[in-house]
Structures are given as structure tokens and as C-alpha cells.
Design a protein around this motif. Sequence first.
Motif, PDB file in Angstrom:
ATOM      1  N   GLU A   1       1.000  -1.083   0.026  1.00  0.00           N
ATOM      2  CA  GLU A   1       0.052  -0.181   0.065  1.00  0.00           C
ATOM      3  C   GLU A   1       0.718   1.180  -0.176  1.00  0.00           C
ATOM      4  O   GLU A   1       0.281   2.381   0.505  1.00  0.00           O
ATOM      5  CB  GLU A   1      -1.016   0.209   1.322  1.00  0.00           C
ATOM      6  N   LYS A   2       1.996   1.216  -0.363  1.00  0.00           N
ATOM      7  CA  LYS A   2       3.253   2.411  -0.259  1.00  0.00           C
ATOM      8  C   LYS A   2       3.170   3.087   1.129  1.00  0.00           C
ATOM      9  O   LYS A   2       3.312   4.207   1.202  1.00  0.00           O
ATOM     10  CB  LYS A   2       2.650   3.174  -1.257  1.00  0.00           C
ATOM     11  N   VAL A   3       3.091   2.250   2.276  1.00  0.00           N
ATOM     12  CA  VAL A   3       3.416   2.750   3.525  1.00  0.00           C
ATOM     13  C   VAL A   3       4.401   1.839   4.199  1.00  0.00           C
ATOM     14  O   VAL A   3       4.660   0.624   3.964  1.00  0.00           O
ATOM     15  CB  VAL A   3       1.805   2.440   4.329  1.00  0.00           C
ATOM     16  N   LEU A   4       5.151   2.793   4.910  1.00  0.00           N
ATOM     17  CA  LEU A   4       6.492   2.144   5.571  1.00  0.00           C
ATOM     18  C   LEU A   4       6.075   2.119   7.228  1.00  0.00           C
ATOM     19  O   LEU A   4       5.582   2.948   7.810  1.00  0.00           O
ATOM     20  CB  LEU A   4       7.567   2.987   5.483  1.00  0.00           C
ATOM     21  N   LEU A   5       6.131   0.836   7.626  1.00  0.00           N
ATOM     22  CA  LEU A   5       5.908   0.543   8.894  1.00  0.00           C
ATOM     23  C   LEU A   5       7.271   0.211   9.859  1.00  0.00           C
ATOM     24  O   LEU A   5       8.124  -0.432   9.484  1.00  0.00           O
ATOM     25  CB  LEU A   5       4.903  -0.551   9.428  1.00  0.00           C
ATOM     26  N   GLY A   6       7.181   0.767  11.122  1.00  0.00           N
ATOM     27  CA  GLY A   6       8.285   0.535  12.039  1.00  0.00           C
ATOM     28  C   GLY A   6       7.673   0.244  13.292  1.00  0.00           C
ATOM     29  O   GLY A   6       6.283  -0.053  13.337  1.00  0.00           O
ATOM     30  N   ILE A   7       8.394  -0.365  14.265  1.00  0.00           N
ATOM     31  CA  ILE A   7       7.622  -0.694  15.670  1.00  0.00           C
ATOM     32  C   ILE A   7       8.774  -0.120  16.696  1.00  0.00           C
ATOM     33  O   ILE A   7       9.750   0.062  16.581  1.00  0.00           O
ATOM     34  CB  ILE A   7       7.721  -2.448  15.841  1.00  0.00           C
ATOM     35  N   LYS A   8       7.813   0.271  17.612  1.00  0.00           N
ATOM     36  CA  LYS A   8       8.729   0.600  19.011  1.00  0.00           C
ATOM     37  C   LYS A   8       9.165  -0.473  19.907  1.00  0.00           C
ATOM     38  O   LYS A   8       8.598  -1.349  20.237  1.00  0.00           O
ATOM     39  CB  LYS A   8       7.541   1.432  19.974  1.00  0.00           C
ATOM     40  N   GLY A   9      10.715  -0.359  20.238  1.00  0.00           N
ATOM     41  CA  GLY A   9      11.294  -1.098  20.700  1.00  0.00           C
ATOM     42  C   GLY A   9      11.056  -0.990  22.434  1.00  0.00           C
ATOM     43  O   GLY A   9      10.507  -0.017  22.859  1.00  0.00           O
ATOM     44  N   SER A  10      11.706  -1.665  23.269  1.00  0.00           N
ATOM     45  CA  SER A  10      11.709  -1.693  24.621  1.00  0.00           C
ATOM     46  C   SER A  10      11.604  -0.173  25.085  1.00  0.00           C
ATOM     47  O   SER A  10      11.261   0.257  26.208  1.00  0.00           O
ATOM     48  CB  SER A  10      12.285  -2.690  25.333  1.00  0.00           C
ATOM     49  N   ASP A  11      12.643   0.625  24.336  1.00  0.00           N
ATOM     50  CA  ASP A  11      13.139   1.716  24.999  1.00  0.00           C
ATOM     51  C   ASP A  11      12.541   2.631  24.295  1.00  0.00           C
ATOM     52  O   ASP A  11      12.915   3.898  24.293  1.00  0.00           O
ATOM     53  CB  ASP A  11      14.670   1.833  25.248  1.00  0.00           C
ATOM     54  N   GLY A  12      11.553   2.585  23.466  1.00  0.00           N
ATOM     55  CA  GLY A  12      10.914   3.376  22.693  1.00  0.00           C
ATOM     56  C   GLY A  12      11.316   3.761  21.359  1.00  0.00           C
ATOM     57  O   GLY A  12      11.074   4.559  20.339  1.00  0.00           O
ATOM     58  N   THR A  13      12.701   3.190  21.030  1.00  0.00           N
ATOM     59  CA  THR A  13      13.443   3.289  19.857  1.00  0.00           C
ATOM     60  C   THR A  13      12.337   2.694  18.514  1.00  0.00           C
ATOM     61  O   THR A  13      11.909   1.472  18.926  1.00  0.00           O
ATOM     62  CB  THR A  13      14.463   2.472  19.581  1.00  0.00           C
ATOM     63  N   VAL A  14      12.306   3.495  17.586  1.00  0.00           N
ATOM     64  CA  VAL A  14      11.411   2.921  16.588  1.00  0.00           C
ATOM     65  C   VAL A  14      12.330   2.224  15.522  1.00  0.00           C
ATOM     66  O   VAL A  14      13.463   2.884  15.145  1.00  0.00           O
ATOM     67  CB  VAL A  14      10.752   4.078  15.583  1.00  0.00           C
ATOM     68  N   ILE A  15      12.076   0.981  15.284  1.00  0.00           N
ATOM     69  CA  ILE A  15      12.950  -0.014  14.692  1.00  0.00           C
ATOM     70  C   ILE A  15      12.148  -0.163  13.354  1.00  0.00           C
ATOM     71  O   ILE A  15      11.090  -0.624  13.265  1.00  0.00           O
ATOM     72  CB  ILE A  15      13.107  -1.502  15.132  1.00  0.00           C
TER      73      ILE A  15
END
Lengths: 148, 352
Positions: free
Chosen positions: A35-49
Motif C-alpha cells: 500500500e506504499k506505507v512504511l511501518l516500524g515498531i517501538k522497541g522496549s526503550d521507545g526506539t522505532v525499529i
Amino acid sequence: MSDDPVVLSAPLIIEYPFSRTTGPVIGAFLTGLREKVLLGIKGSDGTVIVPPTEYDSFTGDDLTELVEVGPGGEVLTWAWVREPMAKHPLSHPFAWALVKPDGADVGFLQVVDAGSPEAMATGMRVRPRWAAEREGSIHDLACWEPDV
Amino acid sequence: MIDVAVIAFAQMPNVRAETVRNEVEMLMPVIADVRAKAGLTQADIGFTCSGSTDYLSGQAFSFVSTLDGVAPWPPIQESHVEMDGAWALYEAWVKLQLGDVETALVYCYSKSAPGPLHEVLSRQLDPYHVAPLWPDAISLAALQARMLVEAGKATEADFAEVASRSRRNALTNPNAQLAWDTAVADLLAEPCLVDPLRRSDCPPITDGACAVILASGDRARALRQRPAWIRGIDHRIEPMALGLRDLTVSHSTRTAAERAGVGNAPVDVAELHAPFAPQELILRESLGLADHANVNPSGGPLAANPVMVAGLTRIGEVAQRIMDGTATRGVAHATSGPCLQQNLVAVLEGED
């Protein structure tokens, strides 16, 4: 019984005849690409991976908080390929780069189609080039190009 | 802890392409040589462990057929790792800690020549996000090299110094594949292969094999006048995603070195499995050997880099110097994965 010798033969096909499901995190990332969307995820310390991982590599915690990142990004490091190999994504000279999408805290390995090494620099802005036909794989994000 | 030592080391002369002999034929002289040096037959060996990869031979469980190189009859206790032989040595070391056997044979081998090595190596990467792009090992090392330069930690001339010294050291190593004497300035004059790496910063593609025999306690002292005792050994791994790591340092090497006790006493010699020249600089820093004068006297992996073999060769090269009496305390390092992802560190010592 015939007197003719019988030679038995069978085809040998080397393959891995199984398929994997990509699950709720990698699957969401790949579906997003379609869908031309880039997803990341929040790590334990809030870092977006990016790309998102199912668990935190340092704490082992399950990760579930997907966040949209990009579409633009920044080059963290790069290597210029003068002679692409047969299976490389582009057949003309290009850069491998770690690209950090806006809103993410880490980069991931991508291709930048910049024309020449003179057009490349660490810290440069890049934008994604999407494949015309997308099917939910990393190839949906064809490469990145300089955002000038 | 049970004291374990390397009591013998043997290797095949490293070559670009072993076109005539198969893996079993490559291994048989090496196995015979290492057993003869230890004064043992296969019947005397309590445990046998090997390292190799099916991805190069293109055949599942290929190591089973290669066991013919050992002649495993009557049946033997045996294991295998799909890793460098250094990790097979680690498994054998753990086995000897159990105390039910006193000797172990460790060997490893690979033929890279038959297939496209860079394509094969890319299969170890993340199967969803990275492997489909087919990045080659040289490009990944180049990303790391640029980060090192832009962090102000090294220059391209530093890379060339490693490349020049390694091949010069290799001139005295009869088993080396690449050995030459070229000045740093001449190397820097060469064009880049994958910027900022030059061809001379990269390892050769190599076919090779090597073997080690381990023995514990008094058995080691009875078999060898000066065993190379493994005083510490540890291995650590970092995340698979390159973006999650600081590629200019090697945290896993630093942790393994601390646990192996590298810094507890002076080091005479170090053999580091740094396939690309910039990686030697990262490893030196992580091991506390930044300015050490005697790193990779064999030439290291820049002189010969057989997949699954170059790590155990580092342990063997250090052990050989201790057994010869030319060194008393040495550090050996092995790596696996892209950009030094996984690292093993061993400290070896002789006793007077």
C-alpha cells in the motif's frame, strides 16, 4: 518379462517445498509496502525499529506497537557498486545504503539509484521509488532515489 | 573446569580452486597429518566434531559423506556444526568438560570454487528483508568501512596498511594463498572495487581444510611436551539487522574477550579472523590490542579465507606457535555472519 534392459529414471528437483507465514509484524510490514506505507515498531526503550521485529533484540520483549514512518529518509552509510553482480537489484552502478526513514531511529539495508558516487553522501535525503506492481514483498520498495 | 589443550594442528595448503580432489580426498592427508603429530589413531580419539556448510556443497547432510575422511569404523562419537570449525572446537571443548572422554578431533573444510560464493553467503541474511536483495559480502563490509572512516576512527590508508602487512607476513607462510610485498602508497593508487574498499582490502576466495586435536589434563601432558592450553574461550552474537548494530565497534568481541580473559596478562601473538582489512582495526580495538605488534603473522584471512575453515586456522596458528615455544600467550579469534556479527575469542598459553 522382456529381454530389453529396463532403465529406470526419475526427475530430481532441488527445492524447499514449504511456505512460511510472515506473522503479525513482518506480515504487517510487507502488507504496508503493497500500500506504499512504511511501518516500524517501538522497541522496549521507545526506539522505532525498521523493518519492525517481533521482539526486542536486546531485551527479548515482545513488540506490538507498529508506527508509520517515512516516506522520506536519510542515508546513514553507503557503498558504491561499480559492477553489479548478476542477482543485484539493479543492473547499472548503484549504492547500497543503510536508509533511516523519517520517524525511525535505525536504518535498514536498501538500494539507492543515484547515477554516480558523486551524487551520494552520508546524511543525504532520499525518497522511495515504489514498484509499479506490488505484491507484499520487499521488492515492492524498488529502491530509493536522491530527494533534491 | 577441566584443563583442555590443543596438542596438534594440521592444514591443507590454501588454494583458489581445488579442482581435482573431492572433500574427502582433501581431508584425508590433513586428518592423517594431525593424528600423526598427536601420536593417535582414530581408535584413541574420544570425540570427533566437524564444521562445514551444505550451502557450498549443494547437498543436505553433506558432512556425513565427508566422515569417510576420518574412516569412522568401528562407530565413533561424532557431531557437526554448520559453522566455522572454531565453533566445532568449542563444542569439543564443552564435551571434554564433561570428563567422559580425554581427546577430540576437530576438523573443517570447504570448496567455494564450484559455486558463486557471494550469492551463497547472502543466504545467511534475513530471509524477508535482506536476502531477496542478494547483497554480497564485499558491499556489506564496505558499508561498515565507510562508517569507520566517517566516524574518524580509521582512514583508507589504515586499511591499506593492514592489507599490505598481511600479504607481506604471508610470504613466510607456506600455506598462504596470497602473498606479496606491495607498499601502502601503491595499494592506495588502485581504484576502488566497492567504494571505499579496494580489491586489496578484500579476502581471496579459497578452498581449504584444517584439523586440530584436543586433549585434557594429564593426557595432554603425556602426548605433547608443550601443549597449548585453552585458558579461556567464549563466543557471542549480535542482532541480525545491520541497522540495530554500531558497525564501528564489536561489542560481541569485547564481551567474549573479557570472559576469555584476554586482558589478564600480556599477549605475544594474536590471530584475528578479519576477512576485510577494516575489520582488523575494529577487532584490535575491541580486544584491547590496538597497537599490538604481532597480529596475524600468518597473513590471516587476507592471505587465505576458506569458508568455515579460516576461524579454526586462527586457533591452530596460535597453538602451533605455543607448541613450538616461539610464543607463550596468544589470542585467537573467529567470526561468522555479516560485518563481524558473531565472534569467538580464545586465549591459549604454554606452561614452562
